[in-house]
Motif scaffolding. Sequence first.
Motif, short mmCIF file in Angstrom:
data_model
loop_
_atom_site.label_atom_id
_atom_site.label_comp_id
_atom_site.label_asym_id
_atom_site.label_seq_id
_atom_site.Cartn_x
_atom_site.Cartn_y
_atom_site.Cartn_z
N ARG A 13 -9.10 -6.50 24.61
CA ARG A 13 -9.82 -7.08 25.75
C ARG A 13 -10.92 -8.02 25.26
NH1 ARG A 13 -8.96 -1.93 28.16
NH2 ARG A 13 -10.86 -1.03 27.29
N MET A 14 -11.70 -7.54 24.32
CA MET A 14 -12.83 -8.34 23.83
C MET A 14 -12.37 -9.68 23.28
SD MET A 14 -16.12 -8.19 23.66
CE MET A 14 -17.45 -9.14 22.89
N GLN A 15 -11.21 -9.68 22.66
CA GLN A 15 -10.73 -10.89 22.01
C GLN A 15 -10.16 -11.93 22.98
OE1 GLN A 15 -8.33 -9.76 18.55
NE2 GLN A 15 -9.76 -8.10 18.13
N THR A 16 -10.04 -11.56 24.25
CA THR A 16 -9.60 -12.55 25.25
C THR A 16 -10.70 -13.54 25.58
OG1 THR A 16 -10.31 -11.20 27.15
CG2 THR A 16 -8.06 -10.85 26.32
N GLY A 17 -11.94 -13.24 25.17
CA GLY A 17 -13.05 -14.13 25.47
C GLY A 17 -13.62 -13.95 26.86
N TYR A 62 -14.86 -10.86 28.05
CA TYR A 62 -15.63 -9.62 28.14
C TYR A 62 -16.93 -9.72 27.36
CZ TYR A 62 -11.55 -7.43 30.27
OH TYR A 62 -10.51 -7.10 31.11
N LEU A 63 -17.86 -8.80 27.64
CA LEU A 63 -19.23 -8.91 27.14
C LEU A 63 -19.49 -8.16 25.84
CD1 LEU A 63 -21.17 -8.47 30.51
CD2 LEU A 63 -20.64 -10.60 29.31
N TRP A 64 -18.91 -6.96 25.69
CA TRP A 64 -19.21 -6.21 24.48
C TRP A 64 -18.14 -5.19 24.16
CZ3 TRP A 64 -23.13 -4.84 28.44
CH2 TRP A 64 -22.93 -3.60 29.02
N VAL A 65 -18.19 -4.74 22.90
CA VAL A 65 -17.27 -3.71 22.42
C VAL A 65 -18.00 -2.91 21.35
CG1 VAL A 65 -16.27 -5.10 20.55
CG2 VAL A 65 -14.87 -3.33 21.64
N ALA A 68 -17.98 -19.15 22.18
CA ALA A 68 -18.45 -17.78 21.96
C ALA A 68 -19.23 -17.63 20.66
CB ALA A 68 -17.27 -16.82 21.97
N GLU A 69 -20.29 -16.83 20.74
CA GLU A 69 -21.02 -16.38 19.56
C GLU A 69 -21.19 -14.87 19.70
OE1 GLU A 69 -21.78 -18.25 17.06
OE2 GLU A 69 -21.28 -20.18 17.96
N LEU A 70 -21.01 -14.15 18.61
CA LEU A 70 -21.13 -12.70 18.64
C LEU A 70 -22.28 -12.24 17.75
CD1 LEU A 70 -17.39 -11.54 18.30
CD2 LEU A 70 -18.69 -11.95 20.40
N LYS A 71 -22.89 -11.14 18.16
CA LYS A 71 -23.93 -10.51 17.34
C LYS A 71 -23.88 -9.02 17.59
CE LYS A 71 -28.85 -10.67 16.14
NZ LYS A 71 -30.16 -11.33 16.40
N SER A 72 -24.12 -8.23 16.56
CA SER A 72 -24.11 -6.78 16.69
C SER A 72 -25.53 -6.23 16.78
CB SER A 72 -23.38 -6.13 15.51
OG SER A 72 -22.00 -6.41 15.58
N TYR A 73 -25.71 -5.26 17.67
CA TYR A 73 -27.01 -4.62 17.87
C TYR A 73 -26.87 -3.12 17.68
CZ TYR A 73 -28.78 -8.97 19.91
OH TYR A 73 -29.17 -10.26 20.11
N LEU A 74 -27.92 -2.51 17.14
CA LEU A 74 -27.98 -1.06 16.98
C LEU A 74 -28.95 -0.51 18.01
CD1 LEU A 74 -27.06 1.35 15.14
CD2 LEU A 74 -29.18 0.98 13.86
N LEU A 75 -28.44 0.26 18.97
CA LEU A 75 -29.34 0.87 19.94
C LEU A 75 -30.27 1.85 19.23
CD1 LEU A 75 -26.99 1.60 23.01
CD2 LEU A 75 -28.18 -0.51 22.37
N LEU A 121 -21.70 -7.89 20.80
CA LEU A 121 -21.72 -8.52 22.13
C LEU A 121 -21.75 -10.04 22.07
CD1 LEU A 121 -24.85 -9.51 22.62
CD2 LEU A 121 -25.22 -7.13 23.25
N ARG A 122 -21.51 -10.64 23.22
CA ARG A 122 -21.49 -12.10 23.35
C ARG A 122 -22.92 -12.62 23.35
NH1 ARG A 122 -16.96 -14.70 25.62
NH2 ARG A 122 -18.32 -16.53 25.70
N GLN A 123 -23.38 -13.05 22.20
CA GLN A 123 -24.75 -13.54 22.06
C GLN A 123 -24.97 -14.80 22.87
OE1 GLN A 123 -27.28 -12.00 20.46
NE2 GLN A 123 -28.67 -13.62 21.16
#
Length: 488
Positions: free
Chosen positions: A275-279, A281-284, A305-312, A165-167
């Motif tokens: 979609r995500m790469q258009t800048g 959108y919020l998450w993928v 943009a900054e991205l970070k991955s989260y594990l639910l 997601l967009r951190q």
Amino acid sequence: MNLKKMLVLSVILVLIASMAAACSGKKEEASGGGKLEKVTFLYPGEETDRFGKFIDNELAEKLAKDIGIQLEVVFVPWSQYWEQKDIMLAANEPIDLYWDGLPDLSTIVNKKQAQPLDELIEKHGQDMLKVLPMEQLQGAKIGGQIYGIPSAYAPSSAMYQLVALRQDVLDAVGMTDVNTPDDLKAFATKAKEKFPQMKGPADIIFKPLTRYFTDEQYNWVAVEDLVVFGEDTKKAYSYFETKAFQEVAKFNRSMYQAGLYSEDLTIKYNERDSRMQTGLYLWVEGSLGKEMEIINSVKANAPEAELKSYLLADDKPRYITATGGEVLGIPVTAPNPEGAMKFINWLYSSQENYLFALYGVEGQDYEIADGRIKKLTSDEFFYEWMFRNQNYQLFAPDVSQEAIDQYKTWDEKAILSESIGFRFNNEKVKNIETALREIAGKQFAAIRSGFVDFDVEYPKAVKRLKDAGIDEYVAEIQRQLDEFLASK
């Protein structure tokens, strides 16, 4: 025209034809003077100007010199790729190599779209095996034979269960972490208020949501996400009938009703990465390192943009469930299967070749400093994720050391799934599977993404699933699973 003129004209035409053949021959000659072997690679995506020139020039020259092949890449847009792949292979088009999803391997094999590779690997794949161990290839075995090259060799626990997601946006709306579906909903709601120009989530992320909503972790073991393997019970279940799926669908319905999901998430599901790469959108949905893969494309459209991955549900166990999610296949009808294997082997034979194929020409397209790789342009070459190998992989300068350390140690506390290496053979239930796939695509995709009323549509869709033979299908998977587990 008199006879003399006709003879002169005939001689001229023959000379022209000979000269053309000679010129053509020069293009198809290896550096040693032999004729190049043509290899045709069916490849998902769009051909960019630089990538096309790279294939025709620098790559062509190196492949001709190193292994005597001429690579032709046939590009097919992502939205049409799987349909076109099936059509082209059914029509015996001259395809030597293609990419697909490893979970679909049994379908690929039973459609005669992939040939056994054991002898080809033995003869032409020995360099590859130095960095892609034979244990990795076990995940592409059916009936004791290897039918594909699992192309990504990297940390893989909780595959496709993360959210990238967009951190920067998360920080801007005053949130610090995401661990639950409610966190995601709060993020999307706050982002919509603060950044109305953004278009919300790029993806319904049903696998990360399933991880959260299920008590027992699942591993998908059939096409179209029809059947899951329960890691605790060692049983196969119809995914769409699980309580977890129902919770996923209800959550996504609430997102759609709140105006947080767009119709594109259902209608154009396979375009989620684009979609995500258009800048905007919020998450993928992601797997480990997803943010590293796509950040440059996102930044090209949203420099901040900054991205970070989260594990639910990050407290739940992580399972290693597959030896890579993708597979490279060589069709039964391939004109040059040996050339295809030579190309794969060449790519993995050295870090130099690996970086060349994935990043282009050093000094022109990328540079390496202090062990980090920096792209000098926004051009894309062969997908890094498609050929990722942890023995050769380099990270960009802006990837934190903390993220790299997490990446490299990600699988240390993971559990190896009992189902790893299992490949369902659908031969006995092909007609049932075809009917189930249609129902999954037409009814359950819309339910899964919250696009239709759950209470109204879900019972009707489940009835269709039952009528089409889902119970018999699951029973056949369970029978094969029991045999597989007993043989371990």
